[in-house]
Design an enzyme around this catalytic site. Structure first.
Site, PDB file in Angstrom:
ATOM      1  N   HIS A 630      21.739  13.563 -15.722  1.00 36.42           N
ATOM      2  CA  HIS A 630      21.906  12.890 -14.438  1.00 36.42           C
ATOM      3  C   HIS A 630      22.088  13.899 -13.317  1.00 36.42           C
ATOM      4  O   HIS A 630      22.772  14.905 -13.469  1.00 36.42           O
ATOM      5  CB  HIS A 630      23.083  11.904 -14.469  1.00 36.42           C
ATOM      6  N   LEU A 631      21.465  13.598 -12.213  1.00 43.97           N
ATOM      7  CA  LEU A 631      21.517  14.418 -11.006  1.00 43.97           C
ATOM      8  C   LEU A 631      22.581  13.856 -10.071  1.00 43.97           C
ATOM      9  O   LEU A 631      22.564  12.661  -9.755  1.00 43.97           O
ATOM     10  CB  LEU A 631      20.150  14.401 -10.312  1.00 43.97           C
TER      11      LEU A 631
END
Length: 731
Positions: A630-631
């Site tokens: 996840h960013l």
């Protein structure tokens, strides 16, 4: 238009097959009509044709008459059709109802979702077939909803299904997906609130009997054929009582409750292809069930075999009764383990697969059936986790939403389990050594039930009340405290307690223990993700179950961070199996990384248009605490009550935080990203602008609220900071 007649000679359906169905979809733009069609047609065994006015003209928008002609042609060939138009008022759909006679069943599926949901989807979508997107969409949706007129059975429909939330929509998708070429659906009115169902019947008072197991309290089942029986069936108070048919099920001991309870369906391990003695096997099944049934809380275990006359079911049922095992928590069931919901009404969270050591499709029995029913998605997901299995072991495999077992049956996990082999015609048989065989079979059931226990716990933990209560156990300032030091200490203790109780992973030494300086620790440890750390994975794989999604596509899911560390803090999740963290990223994932960055940038720019004082940074944690790549897209004000300790601060303001642009460059050039050691998380607290040191979080927060120093030079390069065009980040 007069009703069309279908010539029996040209109808491609056989005599034993059911009538073609015309499903008239109804709903505002953004209600999900096209998605509904796509999800059903992708896996259904019935031949469906989608008639969409946005594409009827050789891929471009066409006319209603073209849709009528297209539907008539498909139905004449014996195919079933979806009419994908808004059809919000009776006049718009009347011509489709009149198009055919009794040789075609006419259904209505109403996607009656809240206006704000439809507007939000319509505004955000891109590349829409009818070009209804962006700013103009809201006005169109509002205007069309003013004409909404819900359908009635007397318009000519055999069946009407009204969906008022995402759960209703998924249930309707499951219903039509499971509909085979020779299957029929019961007629009637389904899914709408009781107050609206009264209007359908013209009944002033409507009193329900107690629902049989498995029925929702908002579902009515009313057809034209049973209106008269409803009208004549009255209580002493002159109120009409709705009657419903009980679900037909076969279970050990008692009626089966079908409430949404974690349930494992499992076959008898090793008694088919592996020739294990049935009497000994039944003893072990009952022994292990008795051991685990109370450990599983409200979860249920179900032993499944195809035949009512199954000897193993009979043996186990009798022995379980002798042990007084609660029949609500364990029972036997006769049915196809791959069709328990669609054919038997039994919803199972997980099913067990009595597999081979190679975890390959094929062979016979349960293994072949489950791999076939689940499709290629199961084999791919299995390979991502393990290559082979030892006797006595089990492996839990989350089932991708693309699998028909997920969309049709609601199965979220398959647990592969390998038992002992007593068949001399199969490899590695035990030469009739039942001492060893019984030991392995006990281990197999223990491993199977342990795997299911982890699923049952995971379903209840992430972002639920218990976990949230723990997170809110933050200490309050003491009376008279002025510097906040005492609070900071208590917060640190609280964080330590949380880390112990909700440990996200266990580090195990690899062959090259010891950091090499660049911090590529991802290659030297293996993560065994804890249950609560699976929450983001579940969100990425099954976004339809979650309400906090702000964008969803085939590649990514976007959601607000549940515990944001700044005014604006959201996550862009990759929707790829086996991509748990940055250490898993390879060159083949470069396109996905660029997509995640692009989506994060788009949302950052949208928030900037609302508040031009914000500045954003996009990046990844070197070693995340939660599974699924996840960013982070986070504003640089760090104004949040959830930012409590040194670990929180340094995870975003030390080399541990890898900027997205740098990750993309490194993967492009080297095939992997450089990871930084977790020792950075214990660094002293320094302002992210002026780099001044501070003794605790309260002091640091007080400082950064007024610090106007320019950002460090490295952050001002290569697009690492995102800000409004023309704004100076130096001040």
């Amino acid at each position: 238009m007069e009703a069309m007649e279908i010539d029996p000679e040209t109808n491609s359906k056989g005599k034993d097959e059911a009538k073609p169905i015309m499903v008239i979809l109804m709903g505002a733009p953004g209600s999900g009509k096209s998605t509904f069609c796509d999800l059903v047609m992708r896996v259904s065994t019935r031949h469906w044709v989608r008639i969409c006015q946005d594409t009827i003209g050789n891929g471009k928008a066409g006319t209603k008459n073209q849709c009528l002609a297209g539907a008539a042609s498909a139905l004449k060939e014996g195919k079933s059709v979806f009419i994908d138009r808004c059809n919000l008022d009776r006049e718009q759909r009347a011509d489709f109802v009149k198009l055919v006679g009794p040789e075609v069943e006419k259904h209505a599926v109403v996607l009656d979702l809240p206006a704000k949901v439809c507007i939000s989807r319509s505004v955000k979508r891109t590349g829409h077939e009818g070009n209804l997107q962006g700013g103009k969409a809201a006005a169109v949706v509002n205007r069309m909803l003013q004409k909404k007129e819900l359908p009635k059975l007397n318009e000519g429909y055999a069946r009407i299904t009204v969906c008022q939330d995402e759960n209703n929509v998924q249930a309707a998708i499951n219903t039509y997906t499971a509909l085979g070429p020779s299957d029929k659906l019961p007629p009637g009115f389904f899914g709408q609130k009781n107050s609206d169902a009264k209007v359908q019947l013209g009944i002033m008072k409507f009193l329900k009997k107690k629902d049989p197991p498995g029925y929702s309290d908002t579902v009515t089942n009313v057809s034209p054929e049973n209106i008269q029986s409803h009208a004549t069936k009255k209580t002493d108070s002159n109120q009409v009582v709705e009657s419903r048919e009980e679900p037909k099920m076969t279970a050990a001991g008692s009626n089966i409750s079908l409430e949404n309870t974690p349930t494992l369906a499992f076959p008898s391990i090793s008694t088919a292809d592996f020739h294990f003695n049935l009497d000994k096997a039944s003893d072990i099944i009952v022994e292990k069930v008795e051991e685990y049934v109370n450990k599983l809380g409200n979860a249920r275990l179900v032993l499944v075999d195809l035949s009512q006359n199954s000897k193993i079911l009979s043996l186990v049922k009798a022995k379980a009764a002798e042990k007084n095992i609660d029949s609500k928590k364990f029972f036997t069931f006769a049915g196809n383990i791959t069709k328990l919901y669609s054919e038997g009404g039994l919803h199972c969270t997980a099913i067990a697969n009595a597999t081979n050591w190679r975890l390959k499709p094929g062979g016979g029995g349960v293994n072949a059936a489950i791999f076939s029913a689940a499709g290629p998605a199961l084999e791919t997901a299995t390979k991502a986790r393990i290559g082979s299995l030892s006797p006595g072991k089990a492996i839990v495999v989350p089932l991708p939403s693309s699998s028909p077992l997920f969309s049709r049956e609601g199965v979220t996990h398959v647990i592969h389990v390998l038992g002992p082999n007593m068949n001399p015609q199969r490899p590695n048989h035990l030469n009739n050594d039942y001492v060893k065989g019984c030991q392995i079979l006990r281990e197999a059931y223990s491993s199977l039930f342990d795997g299911f226990a982890s699923i049952a716990r995971t379903q209840g933990e992430p972002s639920k009340d218990n976990f949230e209560k723990e997170l809110k156990r933050e200490a309050q300032p003491e009376q008279g405290s002025t510097n906040g030091d005492q609070k900071a200490k208590r917060e640190a203790v609280c964080e330590a307690d949380m880390n112990k109780k909700y440990k996200s992973f266990v580090k195990e030494p690899g062959p090259n223990v010891g950091s090499s300086g660049d911090g590529n620790s991802g290659e030297q440890t293996r993560k065994a993700w804890g249950s609560w750390a699976q929450a983001l994975y579940d969100t990425a794989m099954h976004p339809e179950r979650h309400k906090n999604i702000i964008e969803k596509s085939d590649d990514v899911v976007v959601l607000n961070d549940l515990y944001p560390k700044a005014q604006k803090h959201f996550l862009v999740l990759a929707r790829v199996e086996g991509l748990d963290r940055l250490a898993d990223v390879q060159k083949e994932h470069l396109t996905l990384l660029k997509t995640m960055h692009s989506v994060g940038l788009k949302w950052a720019e949208m928030f900037l248009s609302e508040n031009n004082s914000l500045i954003f940074r996009l990046g990844y944690h070197s070693a995340p605490s939660m599974r699924q790549l996840h960013l982070h897209v986070i504003s640089q004000d760090f104004d949040s009550k959830h930012l409590k300790n040194k670990k929180h601060w340094n995870s975003f303001n030390s080399p541990f935080f890898r900027d997205s642009v740098d990750v993309i460059d490194e993967v492009s050039q080297n095939g992997k990203a450089t990871l930084k050691d977790e020792n950075f998380l214990s660094m002293e607290l320094r302002c992210h602008r002026c780099r001044s040191a501070h003794p605790n979080i309260p002091r640091l927060k007080a400082h950064i609220s007024s610090c106007q120093a320019s950002f460090p030079a490295f952050l001002l390069q290569n697009g690492r900071l995102v800000l409004l065009e023309g704004k100076d980040a130096d001040h």
